[in-house]
Design a protein around this motif. Sequence first.
Motif, PDB file in Angstrom:
ATOM      1  N   ASP A  21      15.043  -7.561   2.932  1.00 46.95           N
ATOM      2  CA  ASP A  21      14.357  -7.566   1.584  1.00 46.95           C
ATOM      3  C   ASP A  21      13.375  -6.189   1.561  1.00 46.95           C
ATOM      4  OD1 ASP A  21      13.260  -6.990  -1.032  1.00 46.95           O
ATOM      5  OD2 ASP A  21      13.477  -9.112  -1.127  1.00 46.95           O
ATOM      6  N   ALA A  22      14.217  -4.723   1.765  1.00 46.36           N
ATOM      7  CA  ALA A  22      13.316  -3.575   2.106  1.00 46.36           C
ATOM      8  C   ALA A  22      11.664  -3.699   1.057  1.00 46.36           C
ATOM      9  CB  ALA A  22      14.349  -2.589   0.910  1.00 46.36           C
ATOM     10  N   CYS A  23      11.406  -4.349  -0.036  1.00 44.97           N
ATOM     11  CA  CYS A  23      10.192  -4.278  -0.312  1.00 44.97           C
ATOM     12  C   CYS A  23       8.806  -5.221   0.117  1.00 44.97           C
ATOM     13  CB  CYS A  23      10.202  -5.497  -2.020  1.00 44.97           C
ATOM     14  SG  CYS A  23      11.074  -4.117  -3.706  1.00 44.97           S
ATOM     15  N   THR A  24       9.749  -5.901   1.227  1.00 41.15           N
ATOM     16  CA  THR A  24       9.015  -6.859   2.179  1.00 41.15           C
ATOM     17  C   THR A  24       8.836  -5.925   3.855  1.00 41.15           C
ATOM     18  OG1 THR A  24      10.912  -7.564   3.528  1.00 41.15           O
ATOM     19  CG2 THR A  24       9.716  -8.962   2.092  1.00 41.15           C
ATOM     20  N   LEU A  25       8.640  -4.844   3.468  1.00 41.95           N
ATOM     21  CA  LEU A  25       8.494  -3.634   4.438  1.00 41.95           C
ATOM     22  C   LEU A  25       7.389  -3.061   4.154  1.00 41.95           C
ATOM     23  CD1 LEU A  25      12.113  -2.494   6.196  1.00 41.95           C
ATOM     24  CD2 LEU A  25      10.771  -4.290   7.175  1.00 41.95           C
ATOM     25  N   VAL A  26       7.518  -2.385   3.026  1.00 44.03           N
ATOM     26  CA  VAL A  26       6.315  -2.124   2.085  1.00 44.03           C
ATOM     27  C   VAL A  26       6.062  -3.270   0.916  1.00 44.03           C
ATOM     28  CG1 VAL A  26       5.004  -0.059   1.283  1.00 44.03           C
ATOM     29  CG2 VAL A  26       7.069   0.421   3.006  1.00 44.03           C
ATOM     30  N   THR A  27       4.675  -3.322   1.150  1.00 44.29           N
ATOM     31  CA  THR A  27       4.423  -3.940  -0.140  1.00 44.29           C
ATOM     32  C   THR A  27       3.942  -3.205  -1.337  1.00 44.29           C
ATOM     33  OG1 THR A  27       1.931  -4.423   0.126  1.00 44.29           O
ATOM     34  CG2 THR A  27       3.131  -6.124   1.316  1.00 44.29           C
ATOM     35  N   LYS A  28       3.981  -3.574  -2.148  1.00 47.07           N
ATOM     36  CA  LYS A  28       3.310  -2.561  -3.354  1.00 47.07           C
ATOM     37  C   LYS A  28       1.962  -2.634  -3.244  1.00 47.07           C
ATOM     38  CE  LYS A  28       1.990  -2.434  -8.207  1.00 47.07           C
ATOM     39  NZ  LYS A  28       1.876  -3.218  -9.139  1.00 47.07           N
ATOM     40  N   GLN A  29       1.114  -2.870  -2.646  1.00 47.73           N
ATOM     41  CA  GLN A  29      -0.407  -2.755  -2.611  1.00 47.73           C
ATOM     42  C   GLN A  29      -0.603  -1.275  -1.044  1.00 47.73           C
ATOM     43  OE1 GLN A  29      -2.736  -5.877  -0.650  1.00 47.73           O
ATOM     44  NE2 GLN A  29      -4.551  -4.452  -0.852  1.00 47.73           N
ATOM     45  N   GLU A  30       0.175  -1.724  -0.048  1.00 44.92           N
ATOM     46  CA  GLU A  30       0.664  -0.344   0.441  1.00 44.92           C
ATOM     47  C   GLU A  30       1.480   1.006   0.183  1.00 44.92           C
ATOM     48  OE1 GLU A  30       1.205  -3.792   4.890  1.00 44.92           O
ATOM     49  OE2 GLU A  30       2.900  -2.796   3.320  1.00 44.92           O
ATOM     50  N   ALA A  31       1.985   0.910  -1.451  1.00 42.47           N
ATOM     51  CA  ALA A  31       3.217   1.726  -2.100  1.00 42.47           C
ATOM     52  C   ALA A  31       1.831   2.715  -2.106  1.00 42.47           C
ATOM     53  CB  ALA A  31       3.678   1.177  -2.277  1.00 42.47           C
ATOM     54  N   GLU A  32       0.906   1.625  -3.039  1.00 49.89           N
ATOM     55  CA  GLU A  32      -0.477   2.450  -3.720  1.00 49.89           C
ATOM     56  C   GLU A  32      -1.426   3.087  -2.438  1.00 49.89           C
ATOM     57  OE1 GLU A  32      -0.645  -0.403  -7.830  1.00 49.89           O
ATOM     58  OE2 GLU A  32      -1.758  -0.565  -6.031  1.00 49.89           O
ATOM     59  N   LYS A  33      -1.457   2.560  -1.712  1.00 48.47           N
ATOM     60  CA  LYS A  33      -2.880   2.828  -0.669  1.00 48.47           C
ATOM     61  C   LYS A  33      -2.265   4.556  -0.445  1.00 48.47           C
ATOM     62  CE  LYS A  33      -4.904   2.355   3.518  1.00 48.47           C
ATOM     63  NZ  LYS A  33      -5.225   1.918   4.986  1.00 48.47           N
ATOM     64  N   LEU A  34      -0.873   4.418  -0.042  1.00 46.31           N
ATOM     65  CA  LEU A  34       0.178   5.350   0.454  1.00 46.31           C
ATOM     66  C   LEU A  34       0.336   6.758  -0.470  1.00 46.31           C
ATOM     67  CD1 LEU A  34       1.036   7.506   2.376  1.00 46.31           C
ATOM     68  CD2 LEU A  34       4.142   5.807   1.572  1.00 46.31           C
ATOM     69  N   ALA A  35       0.412   6.567  -1.895  1.00 43.80           N
ATOM     70  CA  ALA A  35       0.561   7.496  -2.218  1.00 43.80           C
ATOM     71  C   ALA A  35      -0.557   7.745  -3.102  1.00 43.80           C
ATOM     72  CB  ALA A  35       1.556   7.406  -4.027  1.00 43.80           C
TER      73      ALA A  35
END
Length: 192
Positions: free
Chosen positions: A72-86
């Motif tokens: 599942d692509a959403c398990t590779l990068v969580t929302k929290q990790e995506a927010e930290k990245l962005a």
Amino acid sequence: MTHLATRRSVRLLAAVAALSTLTALGGCGKAGGADDDGAAPAAAASSAPATPDGASAPAGTTDTPPAAVTVDACTLVTKQEAEKLAGTRLEDPLEKPEDRDTCTYTGPVTGPTAQVEVYVGDGAKKFLDIDRELGHELTPISGAGDEAYAEDGTVFVSKGGVWACVRLVRSEDPATYRKALEAVARTAAGRL
């Protein structure tokens, strides 16, 4: 046109080409090659091996290895990790149970412009192949899966033959996010 504007135009064209290719390929990234309605493609149904007496083997009994485990692509990068990245708050991804090979976190409509896209499987590999064909400069990433590369705003990683891609869309210089993207590539590789 400035060099940066030219690169952005090329990236936009590459993204459109990748999206068009993914759309044309339909369900290529889906486990087992199922169509949208869940049925196996006709070609796959006729490829059952014959039994010793020449008859077709029962459905589901092939000599081919089982389909790879779907990630599942959403398990590779969580929302929290995506927010930290962005570096900003992002919306939850739209839930699509039938499409687990993509995950997109978008910025709020009030801004700032931000989006984190995660692809896994054939679509991620096709994205990399298109960027190679377009001559994008890909830099190897150490310590991320079996094979990994970075380019402006995007990282690609492979582990055990499964490819994943993480793309960050922000209006700032992509170099600002290079180290964070490489860290995300290592995290995603650990989850493949």
